[in-house]
Write an enzyme that holds these catalytic residues in place. Sequence first.
Site, PDB file in Angstrom:
ATOM      1  N   VAL A   2       2.041   6.350   7.228  1.00 26.39           N
ATOM      2  CA  VAL A   2       1.377   7.323   6.115  1.00 26.39           C
ATOM      3  C   VAL A   2      -0.054   6.990   6.723  1.00 26.39           C
ATOM      4  CG1 VAL A   2       1.020   7.495   3.383  1.00 26.39           C
ATOM      5  CG2 VAL A   2       3.710   6.308   4.525  1.00 26.39           C
TER       6      VAL A   2
ATOM      7  N   LYS B  59       4.929   2.547  12.021  1.00 28.37           N
ATOM      8  CA  LYS B  59       3.510   2.340  12.713  1.00 28.37           C
ATOM      9  C   LYS B  59       3.847   1.111  13.310  1.00 28.37           C
ATOM     10  CE  LYS B  59       0.507  -0.319  10.588  1.00 28.37           C
ATOM     11  NZ  LYS B  59      -0.074  -1.532  11.259  1.00 28.37           N
TER      12      LYS B  59
ATOM     13  N   GLN C 125       7.406 -15.770  11.894  1.00 28.80           N
ATOM     14  CA  GLN C 125       6.473 -14.533  12.559  1.00 28.80           C
ATOM     15  C   GLN C 125       5.061 -14.567  13.234  1.00 28.80           C
ATOM     16  OE1 GLN C 125       8.126 -11.731   9.837  1.00 28.80           O
ATOM     17  NE2 GLN C 125       5.972 -10.512  10.663  1.00 28.80           N
TER      18      GLN C 125
ATOM     19  N   SER D 124      -1.943  -0.182   6.628  1.00 25.74           N
ATOM     20  CA  SER D 124      -1.839  -1.453   7.362  1.00 25.74           C
ATOM     21  C   SER D 124      -2.932  -2.578   6.225  1.00 25.74           C
ATOM     22  CB  SER D 124      -2.256  -1.516   8.877  1.00 25.74           C
ATOM     23  OG  SER D 124      -1.668  -3.180   8.302  1.00 25.74           O
ATOM     24  N   SER D 125      -1.530  -3.276   5.620  1.00 25.45           N
ATOM     25  CA  SER D 125      -2.124  -4.494   4.871  1.00 25.45           C
ATOM     26  C   SER D 125      -3.368  -5.590   5.288  1.00 25.45           C
ATOM     27  CB  SER D 125      -1.187  -5.759   4.612  1.00 25.45           C
ATOM     28  OG  SER D 125      -0.060  -5.080   3.830  1.00 25.45           O
TER      29      SER D 125
ATOM     30  N   GLY E  43       1.768   3.408   2.500  1.00 21.76           N
ATOM     31  CA  GLY E  43       2.606   3.073   3.549  1.00 21.76           C
ATOM     32  C   GLY E  43       4.096   2.504   2.903  1.00 21.76           C
ATOM     33  N   HIS E  44       3.539   1.581   2.313  1.00 20.13           N
ATOM     34  CA  HIS E  44       5.348   0.625   1.619  1.00 20.13           C
ATOM     35  C   HIS E  44       5.547   1.017   0.568  1.00 20.13           C
ATOM     36  CE1 HIS E  44       2.372  -3.065   2.650  1.00 20.13           C
ATOM     37  NE2 HIS E  44       4.000  -3.344   3.808  1.00 20.13           N
TER      38      HIS E  44
ATOM     39  N   HIS F  78       1.121  -1.165  -0.517  1.00 18.71           N
ATOM     40  CA  HIS F  78       0.100   0.074  -0.159  1.00 18.71           C
ATOM     41  C   HIS F  78       0.928   0.860  -0.002  1.00 18.71           C
ATOM     42  CE1 HIS F  78       1.319  -0.186   4.453  1.00 18.71           C
ATOM     43  NE2 HIS F  78       0.210  -1.552   4.410  1.00 18.71           N
TER      44      HIS F  78
END
Length: 283
Positions: free
Chosen positions: A177, A150, A61, A186-187, A36-37, A34
């Site tokens: 962002v 984030k 994770q 966020s995804s 942000g990335h 998105h």
Amino acid sequence: MKLIHTISETRNQVLRARLRGWKIGLVPTMGALHDGHMSLVRRAKAECEFVVVSIFVNPTQFGPGEDFDKYPRTLVEDVEKCRISDVDVVFTPSASEMYPEGFNSWVEVKGYLTETLEGEFRPGHFRGVTTVCAKLFNIVQPTCAYFGQKDYQQLKVVQKMVNDLSMPLEIVPCEIVREPDGLAMSSRNSYLSPEERKAAVVLSRALSKARAAVTEGERNAAAVQEIAEGVIRLEPLASIDYVALRDAETLQPIDRIRKPAVLLLAVRIGKTRLIDNAFIPTN
Ligand code: PAF
């Protein structure tokens, strides 16, 4: 742009860039890219001559019962975004490329930093993050790696690993962002129903209200946390995992704001767990 699935070919490509004396930027991601990335990619492109984006939904994770299977996978769109942004290499390894049979080495930051907050709610999460990041850093050997704020605790944990193990790269923290209404990108936002999406704005609203109180002179940590919690409690679709005002470096609890602090939230909106945070300066 090259789309590469193997460690050896990624190393070959990066080596050619390194021999030219180029700065190498790594943007580690789990895909579902998105804005942000893409802001991390833009920063990497501005600062480095050669940029690698890794796309790998890292199984180690995710804990049992977490969203590994349903985590959004949008590789075709992701690769296109990277191509348009002039990324040099997209590295998308398989799980067996990263964790071949017999894999049994782990990189773990011990102690409070990984035991608190996300560490408490997601045991083992940071061990998976630091292990995959250490591997990616070894494969790409970047000059700089770009991380969004984030995931503030993740950023601190990765910085600690890099410092403790004298890894020869710089971790570059990048601004959160947000969507126009304030929701941090966020995804996992893609899990939200339209009604939940509206409710999710409560996280950034809580952070803004708490920050405003600090600007107006509130210094008591419990009072600041209570202001944020009060906002979230008014949203029926929200349930709080934690609202915590912590020292910005150590993430240790504080009584009063004397040094830079960070207000961290983890809130479930329906079944979707979202995190967000705001930096709280001292003045
Ligand atoms: O922040 C993420 O997307 C992941 O935790 C990371 C850093 C790519 C490691 O898998």
